[in-house]
Design a protein around this motif. Structure first.
Motif, PDB file in Angstrom:
ATOM      1  N   GLU A  53       9.961  -7.785  -8.085  1.00  0.00           N
ATOM      2  CA  GLU A  53       9.999  -7.199  -6.734  1.00  0.00           C
ATOM      3  C   GLU A  53      11.086  -5.952  -6.456  1.00  0.00           C
ATOM      4  OE1 GLU A  53      10.431 -10.067  -3.698  1.00  0.00           O
ATOM      5  OE2 GLU A  53       8.954 -11.195  -4.406  1.00  0.00           O
ATOM      6  N   ASP A  54      12.303  -6.201  -6.951  1.00  0.00           N
ATOM      7  CA  ASP A  54      13.136  -5.099  -7.017  1.00  0.00           C
ATOM      8  C   ASP A  54      12.895  -4.026  -7.740  1.00  0.00           C
ATOM      9  OD1 ASP A  54      15.069  -6.544  -5.279  1.00  0.00           O
ATOM     10  OD2 ASP A  54      16.404  -7.213  -6.802  1.00  0.00           O
ATOM     11  N   LEU A  55      12.232  -4.155  -8.921  1.00  0.00           N
ATOM     12  CA  LEU A  55      11.748  -3.402  -9.749  1.00  0.00           C
ATOM     13  C   LEU A  55      10.548  -2.514  -9.035  1.00  0.00           C
ATOM     14  CD1 LEU A  55      12.176  -1.692 -12.591  1.00  0.00           C
ATOM     15  CD2 LEU A  55      10.528  -3.428 -13.417  1.00  0.00           C
ATOM     16  N   ASN A  56       9.667  -3.217  -8.427  1.00  0.00           N
ATOM     17  CA  ASN A  56       8.580  -2.776  -7.757  1.00  0.00           C
ATOM     18  C   ASN A  56       8.897  -1.891  -6.618  1.00  0.00           C
ATOM     19  OD1 ASN A  56       5.834  -2.278  -7.164  1.00  0.00           O
ATOM     20  ND2 ASN A  56       5.542  -4.466  -6.006  1.00  0.00           N
ATOM     21  N   THR A  57      10.191  -2.329  -5.861  1.00  0.00           N
ATOM     22  CA  THR A  57      10.452  -1.580  -4.716  1.00  0.00           C
ATOM     23  C   THR A  57      11.108  -0.268  -5.051  1.00  0.00           C
ATOM     24  OG1 THR A  57      11.058  -3.640  -3.520  1.00  0.00           O
ATOM     25  CG2 THR A  57      11.960  -1.769  -2.740  1.00  0.00           C
ATOM     26  N   ALA A  58      12.067  -0.543  -6.344  1.00  0.00           N
ATOM     27  CA  ALA A  58      12.677   0.587  -6.975  1.00  0.00           C
ATOM     28  C   ALA A  58      11.300   1.828  -7.471  1.00  0.00           C
ATOM     29  CB  ALA A  58      13.711   0.449  -8.037  1.00  0.00           C
ATOM     30  N   THR A  59      10.317   1.322  -7.904  1.00  0.00           N
ATOM     31  CA  THR A  59       9.133   2.074  -8.198  1.00  0.00           C
ATOM     32  C   THR A  59       8.670   2.799  -7.255  1.00  0.00           C
ATOM     33  OG1 THR A  59       8.914   0.691 -10.148  1.00  0.00           O
ATOM     34  CG2 THR A  59       7.275   1.988  -9.855  1.00  0.00           C
ATOM     35  N   LEU A  60       8.522   2.097  -6.243  1.00  0.00           N
ATOM     36  CA  LEU A  60       7.873   2.431  -4.877  1.00  0.00           C
ATOM     37  C   LEU A  60       8.689   3.810  -4.245  1.00  0.00           C
ATOM     38  CD1 LEU A  60       6.034  -0.574  -3.112  1.00  0.00           C
ATOM     39  CD2 LEU A  60       4.943   1.443  -4.229  1.00  0.00           C
ATOM     40  N   LYS A  61      10.111   3.381  -4.392  1.00  0.00           N
ATOM     41  CA  LYS A  61      10.738   4.407  -3.766  1.00  0.00           C
ATOM     42  C   LYS A  61      11.039   5.613  -4.690  1.00  0.00           C
ATOM     43  CE  LYS A  61      15.196   4.843  -1.910  1.00  0.00           C
ATOM     44  NZ  LYS A  61      16.553   4.273  -1.499  1.00  0.00           N
ATOM     45  N   LEU A  62      10.874   5.434  -6.135  1.00  0.00           N
ATOM     46  CA  LEU A  62      10.829   6.448  -7.123  1.00  0.00           C
ATOM     47  C   LEU A  62       9.460   7.336  -6.943  1.00  0.00           C
ATOM     48  CD1 LEU A  62      12.200   5.254 -10.221  1.00  0.00           C
ATOM     49  CD2 LEU A  62      13.214   7.200  -8.950  1.00  0.00           C
ATOM     50  N   HIS A  63       8.416   6.656  -6.535  1.00  0.00           N
ATOM     51  CA  HIS A  63       7.104   7.284  -6.460  1.00  0.00           C
ATOM     52  C   HIS A  63       7.377   7.938  -5.044  1.00  0.00           C
ATOM     53  CE1 HIS A  63       2.748   7.835  -7.000  1.00  0.00           C
ATOM     54  NE2 HIS A  63       2.511   7.297  -5.677  1.00  0.00           N
ATOM     55  N   GLU A  64       7.584   7.593  -4.229  1.00  0.00           N
ATOM     56  CA  GLU A  64       7.765   8.244  -2.968  1.00  0.00           C
ATOM     57  C   GLU A  64       8.677   9.585  -3.113  1.00  0.00           C
ATOM     58  OE1 GLU A  64       9.116   5.956   0.639  1.00  0.00           O
ATOM     59  OE2 GLU A  64       7.685   4.377   0.284  1.00  0.00           O
ATOM     60  N   ASP A  65       9.885   9.303  -3.809  1.00  0.00           N
ATOM     61  CA  ASP A  65      10.803  10.435  -3.827  1.00  0.00           C
ATOM     62  C   ASP A  65      10.244  11.540  -4.916  1.00  0.00           C
ATOM     63  OD1 ASP A  65      12.959   9.398  -2.492  1.00  0.00           O
ATOM     64  OD2 ASP A  65      13.928   8.474  -4.293  1.00  0.00           O
ATOM     65  N   HIS A  66       9.145  11.117  -5.720  1.00  0.00           N
ATOM     66  CA  HIS A  66       8.572  11.955  -6.655  1.00  0.00           C
ATOM     67  C   HIS A  66       7.676  12.773  -5.598  1.00  0.00           C
ATOM     68  CE1 HIS A  66       6.832  13.588 -10.130  1.00  0.00           C
ATOM     69  NE2 HIS A  66       5.501  12.961  -9.496  1.00  0.00           N
ATOM     70  N   GLU A  67       6.650  12.036  -5.020  1.00  0.00           N
ATOM     71  CA  GLU A  67       5.635  12.889  -3.892  1.00  0.00           C
ATOM     72  C   GLU A  67       6.634  13.742  -3.125  1.00  0.00           C
ATOM     73  OE1 GLU A  67       2.451  12.550  -4.005  1.00  0.00           O
ATOM     74  OE2 GLU A  67       2.779  11.696  -5.999  1.00  0.00           O
ATOM     75  N   ASN A  68       7.726  13.204  -2.341  1.00  0.00           N
ATOM     76  CA  ASN A  68       8.449  14.044  -1.761  1.00  0.00           C
ATOM     77  C   ASN A  68       9.009  15.452  -2.433  1.00  0.00           C
ATOM     78  OD1 ASN A  68       8.081  12.587   0.670  1.00  0.00           O
ATOM     79  ND2 ASN A  68      10.111  11.333   0.487  1.00  0.00           N
ATOM     80  N   THR A  69       9.386  15.060  -3.489  1.00  0.00           N
ATOM     81  CA  THR A  69       9.772  16.239  -4.545  1.00  0.00           C
ATOM     82  C   THR A  69       8.697  17.224  -4.701  1.00  0.00           C
ATOM     83  OG1 THR A  69      11.687  14.766  -5.701  1.00  0.00           O
ATOM     84  CG2 THR A  69      11.053  16.886  -6.656  1.00  0.00           C
ATOM     85  N   LYS A  70       7.508  16.775  -5.109  1.00  0.00           N
ATOM     86  CA  LYS A  70       6.355  17.427  -5.399  1.00  0.00           C
ATOM     87  C   LYS A  70       6.187  18.334  -4.124  1.00  0.00           C
ATOM     88  CE  LYS A  70       2.829  15.451  -6.927  1.00  0.00           C
ATOM     89  NZ  LYS A  70       1.930  14.512  -7.647  1.00  0.00           N
ATOM     90  N   GLY A  71       6.163  17.854  -2.996  1.00  0.00           N
ATOM     91  CA  GLY A  71       5.854  18.609  -1.602  1.00  0.00           C
ATOM     92  C   GLY A  71       6.840  19.638  -1.476  1.00  0.00           C
ATOM     93  N   HIS A  72       8.241  19.233  -1.841  1.00  0.00           N
ATOM     94  CA  HIS A  72       9.309  20.332  -1.482  1.00  0.00           C
ATOM     95  C   HIS A  72       9.034  21.306  -2.575  1.00  0.00           C
ATOM     96  CE1 HIS A  72      11.604  18.330   1.497  1.00  0.00           C
ATOM     97  NE2 HIS A  72      11.782  17.136   0.940  1.00  0.00           N
ATOM     98  N   LEU A  73       8.818  21.135  -4.015  1.00  0.00           N
ATOM     99  CA  LEU A  73       8.437  21.909  -4.937  1.00  0.00           C
ATOM    100  C   LEU A  73       7.390  22.838  -4.433  1.00  0.00           C
ATOM    101  CD1 LEU A  73       9.380  22.939  -7.738  1.00  0.00           C
ATOM    102  CD2 LEU A  73       7.576  21.342  -8.529  1.00  0.00           C
ATOM    103  N   ALA A  74       6.266  22.461  -3.816  1.00  0.00           N
ATOM    104  CA  ALA A  74       5.214  23.325  -3.677  1.00  0.00           C
ATOM    105  C   ALA A  74       5.755  24.162  -2.372  1.00  0.00           C
ATOM    106  CB  ALA A  74       4.295  22.336  -3.200  1.00  0.00           C
TER     107      ALA A  74
END
Length: 174
Positions: free
Chosen positions: A15-36
């Protein structure tokens, strides 16, 4: 119980890993938005730099044209200054020539007055001489009568015992 606690621990880790992965995924999506956004900003900045560069080239061209015009005007101003200097020199020379001409004219006027005075003195002397000498000349010769008639002498002289008046020449008779 060991399995159950291991399973529970693994589940918690998962669950911690899943939460961390979701957080990483959100950060990745945010980073992609910021990069755009950064990419769009970079494109806008690049377009603006191109525009500024074009305007800078136009300003540089206009500045070059202005410098050429300024150089032409400077050359024209130098030519005008040289012409004014020549004109001033000619004026000064003309003033000097005029002063010399005025001095010469004054000298000539003075000399002419002297010549006039001398001519008047000679005329008076000739009149005096004529009044003394001419009555003594007899109009006996043909040349003397002719000269007397031609010059219109008003002197009366005796010719053949009587006074005569000057004779008119053929020219004055016409």
């Amino acid at each position: 119980a060991d399995n159950s606690s291991g399973l529970k621990s693994t589940r918690l880790n998962l669950e911690d890993l899943n939460t961390a992965t979701l957080k990483l995924h959100e950060d990745h999506e945010n980073t992609k938005g910021h990069l755009a956004d950064v990419r769009d900003g970079n494109k806008k900045c690049h377009a603006h730099v191109k525009q500024v560069h074009g305007k800078l080239e136009d300003v540089a061209q206009q500045l070059g044209n202005a410098q050429m015009k300024l150089q032409v005007q400077t050359d024209h101003g130098e030519n005008l200054k040289q012409q004014v200097d020549r004109a001033m020199s000619n004026i000064a020379s003309s003033q000097q020539d005029n002063a010399r001409a005025n001095n010469t004219l004054g000298e000539l006027t003075s000399r002419l007055a002297q010549v006039g005075a001398t001519a008047d003195a000679v005329k008076a002397g000739l009149k005096e001489s004529n009044s003394i000498l001419l009555p003594n000349i007899h109009l006996d010769s043909h040349e003397a009568r002719h000269a007397s008639a031609r010059h219109g002498s008003l002197l009366m002289s005796s010719h053949h015992g009587g006074p005569t008046s000057p004779q008119k020449t053929r020219k004055s008779a016409r």
